[in-house]
Scaffold this active site. Structure first.
Site, short mmCIF file in Angstrom:
data_model
loop_
_atom_site.label_atom_id
_atom_site.label_comp_id
_atom_site.label_asym_id
_atom_site.label_seq_id
_atom_site.Cartn_x
_atom_site.Cartn_y
_atom_site.Cartn_z
N CYS A 124 0.84 -1.19 0.00
CA CYS A 124 0.00 0.00 0.00
C CYS A 124 0.87 1.24 0.00
O CYS A 124 1.38 1.64 1.04
CB CYS A 124 -0.93 0.01 1.21
SG CYS A 124 -1.97 1.47 1.31
N GLY A 125 1.03 1.84 -1.17
CA GLY A 125 1.88 3.01 -1.26
C GLY A 125 1.30 4.23 -0.58
O GLY A 125 2.01 5.17 -0.26
#
Length: 287
Positions: A124-125
């Site tokens: 999850c950037g």
């Protein structure tokens, strides 16, 4: 820990293909006599610096690092065009890589003005973003293009599986693919992270000088909000996902004129963006 402390070695080919996955032995639980072997997906820590300043550390699948750095730099807004990336130097240690990126002065000053240290992960950037303005950025909407014809999706899942060369050996990898106007898969990039895979594809499309408004990009993962951000920043006209989108991703796709299509496993493709009531309005065709 400094770069010298981990003895980084320069890599001449910054965009080499992913290495063959390592094979590990395992024992079937409950059956001590059953010993098997299986190839497992590779993973490496990648640090990225811009003009000598460390910016992010991401967990990535080794291979196509130049594609990733290009795509990451554009899709996160660090540069506004690939012409602002002047050079990429890659070095490696045992379990890590470092990409030293030279960008234009304009981009570098903008980066320092809005600098944040990414808590990079493969999954999850957006989790490392501190401000809501960065998590929900203002994007420049796309010029609409005509959605692909439904006939192009016949057998697409099978063609995607054939294109995932690394995943066929190890599993555990997401893929981002580009299909041309005829529906033929031209590019495939694989990574443990879905955002990383799309960044690699964006970089590869730039290297191959592919017009992102033509054809469509495909993600084998679910459609997260950041994938919408990245697609719009890369000026991709159509994004196809194999898993259903969330309500928020559909809203953002519609707001930014990104064609968003979900390809269910057993039913016909579903066009969520543009909204059905918008389809009869004027749309610029890429054909």
């Amino acid at each position: 820990m400094t770069d010298s402390a981990i003895n980084l070695i320069d890599i001449p080919d910054v965009n080499s293909a992913p290495p063959s996955p390592d094979t590990f032995s395992y024992q079937t639980l409950g059956d001590e006599s059953s010993i098997g072997h299986f190839a497992l997906a590779s993973e490496s820590a990648l640090s990225i610096s811009y003009n000598g300043i460390n910016q992010a550390v991401m967990m990535v699948t080794p291979g196509n690092i130049e594609d990733f750095v290009k795509g990451f730099s554009l899709s996160t807004g660090i540069v506004n065009s690939f012409s602002e990336i002047y050079d990429i130097q890659l070095s490696a240690a045992c379990e890590s890589h470092h990409a030293a990126v030279e960008i234009s002065n304009r981009s570098f000053w903008a980066l320092k003005s809005h600098r944040r240290q990414l808590a990079g992960t493969s999954g999850c950037g957006i989790c490392g973003v501190e401000a809501l303005e960065q998590a929900l950025p203002d994007l420049e909407p796309l010029q609409p293009v005509t959605p692909p014809d439904a006939t192009l999706f016949a057998g697409l899942r099978d063609r995607i599986s054939e294109a995932q060369i690394v995943a066929r050996k190890s599993g555990a990898l997401h893929a981002a693919l580009y299909a041309d106007r005829s529906g033929d898969i031209v590019l495939c990039r694989e990574d443990i992270g879905r955002h990383n895979a799309l960044d690699k594809l964006i970089g590869a499309m730039a290297t191959e000088r592919i017009n992102p408004r033509e054809g469509f990009a495909v993600m084998t993962s679910r459609c997260s909000l950041e994938l919408i951000h990245k697609a719009v920043r890369a000026r991709i006209g159509t994004l196809v996902t194999l898993s259903a989108p969330t309500a928020l991703t559909v809203q953002w796709a519609r707001r930014n004129h990104l064609n968003l299509i979900h390809l269910p496993q057993h039913t016909a493709p579903r066009l969520y963006s543009p909204a059905p009531e918008m389809l009869n309005r004027n749309v610029v065709s890429f054909r």
